[in-house]
Design an enzyme around this catalytic site. Structure first.
Site, mmCIF file in Angstrom:
data_model
loop_
_atom_site.group_PDB
_atom_site.id
_atom_site.type_symbol
_atom_site.label_atom_id
_atom_site.label_comp_id
_atom_site.label_asym_id
_atom_site.label_seq_id
_atom_site.Cartn_x
_atom_site.Cartn_y
_atom_site.Cartn_z
ATOM 1 N N ARG A 50 -19.256 -0.503 -16.200
ATOM 2 C CA ARG A 50 -17.536 -0.042 -15.930
ATOM 3 C C ARG A 50 -17.076 1.455 -16.222
ATOM 4 O O ARG A 50 -16.168 1.806 -16.104
ATOM 5 C CB ARG A 50 -16.751 -0.996 -17.192
ATOM 6 C CG ARG A 50 -15.195 -1.149 -16.890
ATOM 7 C CD ARG A 50 -14.538 -1.887 -18.166
ATOM 8 N NE ARG A 50 -14.759 -0.878 -19.199
ATOM 9 C CZ ARG A 50 -15.196 -1.342 -20.651
ATOM 10 N NH1 ARG A 50 -15.561 -2.324 -20.676
ATOM 11 N NH2 ARG A 50 -15.180 -0.458 -21.528
ATOM 12 N N TYR A 102 6.395 3.712 -1.252
ATOM 13 C CA TYR A 102 5.962 2.297 -1.130
ATOM 14 C C TYR A 102 6.536 1.348 -2.108
ATOM 15 O O TYR A 102 6.459 1.827 -3.294
ATOM 16 C CB TYR A 102 4.524 2.321 -1.405
ATOM 17 C CG TYR A 102 3.555 1.033 -1.316
ATOM 18 C CD1 TYR A 102 3.700 0.067 -0.572
ATOM 19 C CD2 TYR A 102 2.782 0.751 -2.810
ATOM 20 C CE1 TYR A 102 3.248 -1.303 -0.651
ATOM 21 C CE2 TYR A 102 2.210 -0.451 -2.739
ATOM 22 C CZ TYR A 102 2.598 -1.498 -1.855
ATOM 23 O OH TYR A 102 1.937 -2.845 -1.971
ATOM 24 N N ASP A 175 0.433 11.018 -2.858
ATOM 25 C CA ASP A 175 -0.127 9.879 -2.225
ATOM 26 C C ASP A 175 -0.214 10.245 -0.669
ATOM 27 O O ASP A 175 0.556 10.292 -0.071
ATOM 28 C CB ASP A 175 0.819 8.624 -2.357
ATOM 29 C CG ASP A 175 0.553 7.303 -1.560
ATOM 30 O OD1 ASP A 175 -0.605 7.409 -1.023
ATOM 31 O OD2 ASP A 175 0.813 6.223 -2.265
ATOM 32 N N LYS A 200 -6.700 0.812 2.979
ATOM 33 C CA LYS A 200 -6.032 1.318 4.325
ATOM 34 C C LYS A 200 -6.975 1.946 5.162
ATOM 35 O O LYS A 200 -8.043 1.535 5.407
ATOM 36 C CB LYS A 200 -4.641 2.146 4.113
ATOM 37 C CG LYS A 200 -3.795 1.513 3.017
ATOM 38 C CD LYS A 200 -3.401 0.190 2.968
ATOM 39 C CE LYS A 200 -2.340 -0.331 2.018
ATOM 40 N NZ LYS A 200 -2.122 -1.754 1.910
HETATM 41 N N1 PLP Z 1 0.256 3.951 -1.484
HETATM 42 C C1 PLP Z 1 0.713 3.486 -0.276
HETATM 43 C C2 PLP Z 1 1.570 4.356 0.728
HETATM 44 C C3 PLP Z 1 0.628 2.284 0.165
HETATM 45 O O1 PLP Z 1 0.972 1.673 1.463
HETATM 46 C C4 PLP Z 1 0.080 1.190 -0.637
HETATM 47 C C5 PLP Z 1 -0.181 -0.189 -0.431
HETATM 48 O O2 PLP Z 1 0.471 -0.598 0.771
HETATM 49 C C6 PLP Z 1 -0.421 1.713 -1.765
HETATM 50 C C7 PLP Z 1 -0.186 2.868 -2.485
HETATM 51 C C8 PLP Z 1 -0.849 0.559 -3.070
HETATM 52 O O3 PLP Z 1 -2.228 0.503 -2.681
HETATM 53 P P1 PLP Z 1 -3.178 -1.088 -2.763
HETATM 54 O O4 PLP Z 1 -2.402 -2.134 -2.041
HETATM 55 O O5 PLP Z 1 -4.417 -0.878 -2.524
HETATM 56 O O6 PLP Z 1 -2.939 -1.421 -4.174
#
Ligand code: PLP
Length: 377
Positions: A50, A102, A175, A200
């Site tokens: 962990r 998001y 992000d 993704k």
């Molecule tokens: N950031 C973006 C731009 C996303 O599109 C997403 C999920 O669709 C996330 C963060 C969150 O990622 P996760 O689904 O792996 O938790």
């Protein structure tokens, strides 16, 4: 040898060969605990998985290299990575986040910041004057950027925003899930931390949920994030980490092909009479085009949204008629997906009800366009 290109680093998956068999591909490290020596020390340098699993080493090293950062950390999801950053803040701190972001992240910020004593303020994604006004309205510890932002694909000028944040004493998190290190390296533009939903493009095959953070410096803020992962335990399983490393090896091929396809699909849709609007920063008429063309090297990403004539029922009918595009959530994998976004986000969504979000894959662009031609006919 001169500096090794990112394509080469990715193809090698961040690994050398391992002893004793000289494996070309890393073995999967399943051990959760590691033996001490007679004197009580840990000769393998690991205690408990962990804290730091050997299963993460190659991908973390590779991601740090691709983003030009000092260190990277894998997480159990993109959301786990994002919330670890927020856990490094202190009660009374203020975060400035984009209006278009998001949706689960927006919901998390709305529902959890207040109860944790963190002040939340919002700015219009591509409006630097608004961003500056909000930054200076009160002492701000963290500026959050998402560019291109899901699902409007609005562009924020990272270099300009980071300069404003620096002047205001705020750290900058980007992000960069949609841009990927193939097109944008936010740390070079002034970001302190880069976030990816590795679910993704980094993994790219719709079979792993994972997240990653990459830092410019191993400073106190980063050590608090590390602690949030180690003690909070939002860690990735070894098999998922192995799959992620495998996916990373083809990152550049996948992302460049998908983005080239996306440009073609966007151009086709923009010229179709049944289409109200195409949201894609790679179209010269898009408000984010000029900044994106400068900030994104070699492509505009493979995500776009399209508004269809006939409102919600018109757009949902078209989504249902598509055959190659699968109707499903998520993005960034080899297969193309379509999603009626407002119905996924539900009450309170900011997304127009005629909007379909497209994640463009690596299929033949001609096949993808033909699929839209028949669905819109
Ligand atoms: N950031 C973006 C731009 C996303 O599109 C997403 C999920 O669709 C996330 C963060 C969150 O990622 P996760 O689904 O792996 O938790």
């Amino acid at each position: 040898m001169s500096r090794i290109a990112p394509e080469t680093l990715a193809a090698h998956g961040g690994s050398g060969v391992t002893e004793p068999y000289r494996d070309i591909v890393q073995p999967i490290h399943l051990a959760t605990t590691f033996e001490r020596a007679e004197d009580g020390s840990y000769p393998g340098g690991r205690v408990y998985s962990r804290d730091q699993s050997p299963a993460y080493d190659c991908s973390e090293k590779l991601l740090a290299e691709l983003e030009g950062g000092a260190q990277a950390l894998l997480f159990a999801s993109g959301m786990a990575a994002a919330t670890a950053v927020l856990q490094a803040l202190k009660p009374g701190d203020r975060i400035l986040a984009p209006r278009s972001t998001y949706w689960a992240w927006r919901n998390w910020l709305r529902d959890f910041t207040t109860q944790w004593g963190i002040e939340l303020a919002l700015y219009a994604n591509s409006d630097l004057a608004d961003l500056e006004r909000q930054l200076n309205a009160a002492p701000t510890q963290l500026l959050w950027i998402e560019t291109p932002a899901n699902p409007t694909w609005e562009i924020t000028d990272i270099a300009a925003a980071a300069a404003l944040a620096k002047a205001a004493g705020a750290k900058v998190v980007v992000d960069s899930t949609v841009a990927t290190p193939v097109f944008t390296r936010p740390i070079e533009l002034g970001a302190d931390i880069v976030l990816h939903s590795a679910t993704k493009y980094l993994n790219g095959h719709s079979d792993v949920v994972a997240g990653a953070l990459i830092t410019r410096a191993t400073d106190d803020f980063w050590l608090r994030i590390r602690k949030a992962r180690n003690l909070g335990g939002a860690v990735l399983g070894p098999f998922e980490a192995w799959l992620l490393q495998r996916g990373l090896r083809t990152l550049f091929l996948r992302v460049r092909t998908a983005a080239a396809n996306a440009e073609k699909v966007a151009l086709f849709l923009a010229g179709h009479p049944a289409v109200v609007e195409v949201l894609y920063p790679g179209l010269p008429g898009n408000p984010g085009y000029a900044v994106a063309a400068q900030q994104m090297q070699g492509g505009f990403g493979a995500m776009l949204s399209v508004r269809i004539a006939g409102g919600e029922s018109g757009s949902r009918a078209v989504a249902g008629k598509l055959k190659l595009f699968r109707q499903a959530t998520s993005l960034g994998a080899v297969e193309s997906l379509v999603e009626h976004r407002a119905s996924v986000e539900g009450a309170g969504t900011l997304v127009p009800d005629d909007l379909l979000r497209l994640s463009i894959g690596i299929e033949s662009a001609e096949d993808l366009i033909a699929d839209w031609q028949q669905a819109l006919a």
